[in-house]
Design a protein around this motif. Structure first.
Motif, PDB file in Angstrom:
ATOM      1  N   ARG A  37       0.825  -1.212   0.000  1.00  0.00           N
ATOM      2  CA  ARG A  37       0.000   0.000   0.000  1.00  0.00           C
ATOM      3  C   ARG A  37       0.860   1.264   0.000  1.00  0.00           C
ATOM      4  NH1 ARG A  37      -3.744   1.102   5.131  1.00  0.00           N
ATOM      5  NH2 ARG A  37      -1.648   1.118   6.023  1.00  0.00           N
ATOM      6  N   ALA A  38       1.893   1.286   0.843  1.00  0.00           N
ATOM      7  CA  ALA A  38       2.748   2.474   0.907  1.00  0.00           C
ATOM      8  C   ALA A  38       3.500   2.686  -0.397  1.00  0.00           C
ATOM      9  CB  ALA A  38       3.729   2.347   2.075  1.00  0.00           C
ATOM     10  N   ALA A  39       4.014   1.596  -0.981  1.00  0.00           N
ATOM     11  CA  ALA A  39       4.745   1.729  -2.240  1.00  0.00           C
ATOM     12  C   ALA A  39       3.823   2.199  -3.364  1.00  0.00           C
ATOM     13  CB  ALA A  39       5.394   0.393  -2.602  1.00  0.00           C
ATOM     14  N   LEU A  40       2.597   1.685  -3.405  1.00  0.00           N
ATOM     15  CA  LEU A  40       1.653   2.120  -4.434  1.00  0.00           C
ATOM     16  C   LEU A  40       1.320   3.594  -4.285  1.00  0.00           C
ATOM     17  CD1 LEU A  40      -0.794  -0.930  -4.464  1.00  0.00           C
ATOM     18  CD2 LEU A  40       0.836  -0.310  -6.244  1.00  0.00           C
ATOM     19  N   THR A 158       5.127  14.417  16.146  1.00  0.00           N
ATOM     20  CA  THR A 158       5.594  13.072  16.486  1.00  0.00           C
ATOM     21  C   THR A 158       4.797  12.010  15.743  1.00  0.00           C
ATOM     22  OG1 THR A 158       6.267  13.847  18.675  1.00  0.00           O
ATOM     23  CG2 THR A 158       6.008  11.477  18.385  1.00  0.00           C
ATOM     24  N   HIS A 159       3.483  12.212  15.644  1.00  0.00           N
ATOM     25  CA  HIS A 159       2.650  11.266  14.892  1.00  0.00           C
ATOM     26  C   HIS A 159       3.042  11.255  13.417  1.00  0.00           C
ATOM     27  CE1 HIS A 159      -0.919   8.951  13.769  1.00  0.00           C
ATOM     28  NE2 HIS A 159      -1.088   9.812  12.780  1.00  0.00           N
ATOM     29  N   ALA A 160       3.341  12.422  12.855  1.00  0.00           N
ATOM     30  CA  ALA A 160       3.765  12.471  11.452  1.00  0.00           C
ATOM     31  C   ALA A 160       5.110  11.786  11.263  1.00  0.00           C
ATOM     32  CB  ALA A 160       3.830  13.922  10.984  1.00  0.00           C
ATOM     33  N   THR A 163       4.896   8.116  10.534  1.00  0.00           N
ATOM     34  CA  THR A 163       4.432   7.730   9.197  1.00  0.00           C
ATOM     35  C   THR A 163       5.468   7.989   8.117  1.00  0.00           C
ATOM     36  OG1 THR A 163       3.441   9.916   8.789  1.00  0.00           O
ATOM     37  CG2 THR A 163       2.067   8.263   9.887  1.00  0.00           C
ATOM     38  N   ALA A 164       6.595   8.617   8.465  1.00  0.00           N
ATOM     39  CA  ALA A 164       7.621   8.938   7.467  1.00  0.00           C
ATOM     40  C   ALA A 164       8.387   7.679   7.098  1.00  0.00           C
ATOM     41  CB  ALA A 164       8.572  10.002   8.007  1.00  0.00           C
TER      42      ALA A 164
END
Length: 279
Positions: A37-40, A158-160, A163-164
């Protein structure tokens, strides 16, 4: 197996099923997110994972058909199902590499706005709005969205950071969140943001230097990978015995697929070595 044994096993299975019936809701299979999903998302695929898997199925069916016509093993065609994953991961990684330079520019713009007296949230918002790279501005937009919904700025950052995908970008966000938590004055916050921007610029220049120094090695790897099948075709044309060997079941099902796997594996390993040096 006798009928009595079969009846006993069926009765035991029925009793077990009835006993586990109250727990049936807790044992329902849970389908997690798509592994790519992340790669797409990073590669820009906007049609969803369902259509992505349909595309993979069509490629596999076409590969199996071509392998059957060519007399190769069906596993050769099935192996083509890995090709979409390789392509999308390569495109996603290329997009992330491009985003690193944009992140450095974004931090520099935010630092300039902060020096001019703009508050940190507004400085990040304006800098992200002026960034054209969607991957570079995505973590900043996520942090600002949570901040607008009522989260503290350091919590949102911090939440962002979690997701990095880039480890260095995550470290940058954690450093920025720490500065917000410490309630630094605007001068010190600007100095912190300037140091982060300079570090991002340094990392980008270092990555560019590593890629430039290894460009010749990568070209040599691709040339060697192309020479091997060309040499194989030449030997098949000049040595009928070798062509007869490759046309046998052993050649079609073992030798040719193994050679293809080694070719692709060598290219992937060389790229991963270079990638590891730039992380």
């Amino acid at each position: 197996m006798s009928g009595t044994t079969l009846g006993t096993l069926a009765a035991a299975a029925t009793a077990l099923a009835l006993g586990l019936l109250p727990l049936g809701g807790a044992w329902l299979p849970r389908v997690g997110p798509h592994p790519e999903r992340a790669a797409l998302a990073d590669a820009g695929w906007a049609l969803g994972p369902g259509r992505w898997e349909m595309l993979r199925a069509l490629i596999v069916l076409g590969g199996v058909a071509v392998a059957s016509v060519a007399g190769l093993a069906p596993a050769t065609g099935i192996a083509l199902g890995l090709a979409p994953s390789i392509v999308v991961r390569a495109r996603a990684q290329a997009a992330r590499d491009r985003a690193r330079g944009s992140v450095a520019k974004l931090l520099l713009n935010a630092h300039a706005l902060l020096r001019s007296g703009v508050a940190l949230p507004e400085a990040l918002r304006r800098a992200a709005a002026g960034c054209e790279d969607r991957l570079a501005r995505r973590p900043f937009e996520l942090a600002l969205e949570r901040f607008d919904l009522g989260d503290a700025l350091d919590v949102a950052i911090t939440h962002a950071a979690a997701t990095a995908a880039d480890r260095r970008l995550a470290d940058t966000f954690h450093t920025l969140a720490l500065g917000v938590t410490e309630r630094l004055p605007i001068e010190r916050a600007a100095s912190l943001l300037e140091a982060m921007a300079e570090r991002a610029v340094h990392d980008e220049r270092l990555d560019a230097e590593v890629r430039a120094r290894t460009a010749g090695v990568r070209v040599q790897t691709y040339l060697l990978a192309a020479i091997v099948p060309c040499l194989g075709l030449y030997l098949v044309a000049t040595m009928p015995g070798l062509g007869a060997t490759l046309s046998t079941t052993l050649g079609r099902t073992v030798l040719i697929p193994l050679a293809a796997v080694l070719e692709v594996g060598g290219i992937v390993v060389s790229r991963r070595i270079v990638r590891g040096a730039t992380r």
